[in-house]
Design a protein around this motif. Structure first.
Motif, PDB file in Angstrom:
ATOM      1  N   LEU A 133       0.827  -1.213   0.000  1.00  0.00           N
ATOM      2  CA  LEU A 133       0.000   0.000   0.000  1.00  0.00           C
ATOM      3  C   LEU A 133       0.858   1.259   0.000  1.00  0.00           C
ATOM      4  N   LEU A 134       1.940   1.249   0.768  1.00  0.00           N
ATOM      5  CA  LEU A 134       2.852   2.391   0.803  1.00  0.00           C
ATOM      6  C   LEU A 134       3.521   2.598  -0.555  1.00  0.00           C
ATOM      7  N   ALA A 135       3.979   1.523  -1.166  1.00  0.00           N
ATOM      8  CA  ALA A 135       4.619   1.628  -2.476  1.00  0.00           C
ATOM      9  C   ALA A 135       3.642   2.190  -3.511  1.00  0.00           C
ATOM     10  N   PHE A 136       2.407   1.723  -3.471  1.00  0.00           N
ATOM     11  CA  PHE A 136       1.407   2.233  -4.416  1.00  0.00           C
ATOM     12  C   PHE A 136       1.146   3.710  -4.177  1.00  0.00           C
ATOM     13  N   ARG A 137       1.029   4.082  -2.912  1.00  0.00           N
ATOM     14  CA  ARG A 137       0.786   5.494  -2.576  1.00  0.00           C
ATOM     15  C   ARG A 137       1.957   6.367  -3.012  1.00  0.00           C
ATOM     16  N   LEU A 138       3.175   5.920  -2.759  1.00  0.00           N
ATOM     17  CA  LEU A 138       4.353   6.685  -3.173  1.00  0.00           C
ATOM     18  C   LEU A 138       4.414   6.837  -4.695  1.00  0.00           C
ATOM     19  N   SER A 139       3.929   5.846  -5.409  1.00  0.00           N
ATOM     20  CA  SER A 139       3.960   5.905  -6.872  1.00  0.00           C
ATOM     21  C   SER A 139       3.014   6.959  -7.427  1.00  0.00           C
ATOM     22  N   LEU A 140       2.103   7.436  -6.608  1.00  0.00           N
ATOM     23  CA  LEU A 140       1.144   8.460  -7.051  1.00  0.00           C
ATOM     24  C   LEU A 140       1.650   9.882  -6.818  1.00  0.00           C
ATOM     25  N   ILE A 141       2.773  10.042  -6.112  1.00  0.00           N
ATOM     26  CA  ILE A 141       3.364  11.363  -5.918  1.00  0.00           C
ATOM     27  C   ILE A 141       3.734  11.889  -7.289  1.00  0.00           C
ATOM     28  N   PRO A 142       3.380  13.149  -7.600  1.00  0.00           N
ATOM     29  CA  PRO A 142       3.592  13.664  -8.948  1.00  0.00           C
ATOM     30  C   PRO A 142       5.016  13.471  -9.490  1.00  0.00           C
ATOM     31  N   TYR A 143       6.043  13.643  -8.656  1.00  0.00           N
ATOM     32  CA  TYR A 143       7.410  13.474  -9.132  1.00  0.00           C
ATOM     33  C   TYR A 143       7.648  12.056  -9.645  1.00  0.00           C
ATOM     34  N   VAL A 144       7.138  11.068  -8.900  1.00  0.00           N
ATOM     35  CA  VAL A 144       7.329   9.661  -9.267  1.00  0.00           C
ATOM     36  C   VAL A 144       6.416   9.299 -10.429  1.00  0.00           C
ATOM     37  N   ALA A 145       5.155   9.725 -10.361  1.00  0.00           N
ATOM     38  CA  ALA A 145       4.160   9.354 -11.369  1.00  0.00           C
ATOM     39  C   ALA A 145       4.508   9.891 -12.752  1.00  0.00           C
ATOM     40  N   GLY A 146       5.212  10.997 -12.818  1.00  0.00           N
ATOM     41  CA  GLY A 146       5.517  11.609 -14.102  1.00  0.00           C
ATOM     42  C   GLY A 146       6.827  11.160 -14.717  1.00  0.00           C
ATOM     43  N   ARG A 147       7.495  10.211 -14.117  1.00  0.00           N
ATOM     44  CA  ARG A 147       8.806   9.781 -14.635  1.00  0.00           C
ATOM     45  C   ARG A 147       8.805   8.355 -15.108  1.00  0.00           C
TER      46      ARG A 147
END
Length: 147
Positions: A133-147
């Motif tokens: 759940l934490l990994a999925f949530r972190l993947s939604l942070i704009p910096y991560v999601a846009g790369r």
């Protein structure tokens, strides 16, 4: 093939399918999918080593990814809008691979009898559910999601 190897192979199928989705998405979202799949590495490595902890680490991760794939299929069939979006044919094919990998890993886990103490098994399940759940949530942070 041993149960551990099937659990590892199912987890690896999910991981590869999600990496492919990251590579073919527009815009490419490779980092997002790499972050989302970080918890899967543990059951992959330990499963191929036939360590019993792989079963307990894989369970919450595979359940999570199977649920996501089911939600995508329900959307594509027009039955529910839990997950929405535009899915290319390649992404749809990868949902099938991830779903089948999840199912195979879960079936192998259900058949795998381990000597792991119940308290240890429960702790590993809870820890990996939280990590997924934490990994999925972190993947939604704009910096991560846009790369």
């Amino acid at each position: 093939m041993s149960h551990g190897k099937v659990v590892a192979a199912g987890s690896l199928a999910v991981l590869i399918a999600l990496y492919v989705v990251g590579a073919v998405s527009v815009p490419p979202g490779s980092l997002r999918h790499e972050v989302q799949t970080l918890p899967l590495w543990f059951p992959i490595v330990t499963g191929f080593q036939r360590k019993e902890v792989a079963k307990w680490a894989a369970l919450p991760c595979l359940l999570f990814w199977l649920a996501i794939m089911v939600f995508i299929w329900l959307f594509l069939l027009g039955w529910a809008r839990i997950v929405t979006g535009h899915f290319t044919p390649a992404e749809i094919a990868m949902t099938l691979i991830a779903g089948v990998g999840s199912l195979l890993g879960l079936v192998a886990s259900a058949r795998w009898r381990t000597a792991t103490r119940p308290i240890t098994a429960a702790a590993v399940v809870v820890a990996f559910a939280a990590l997924q759940l934490l990994a999925f949530r972190l993947s939604l942070i704009p910096y991560v999601a846009g790369r």
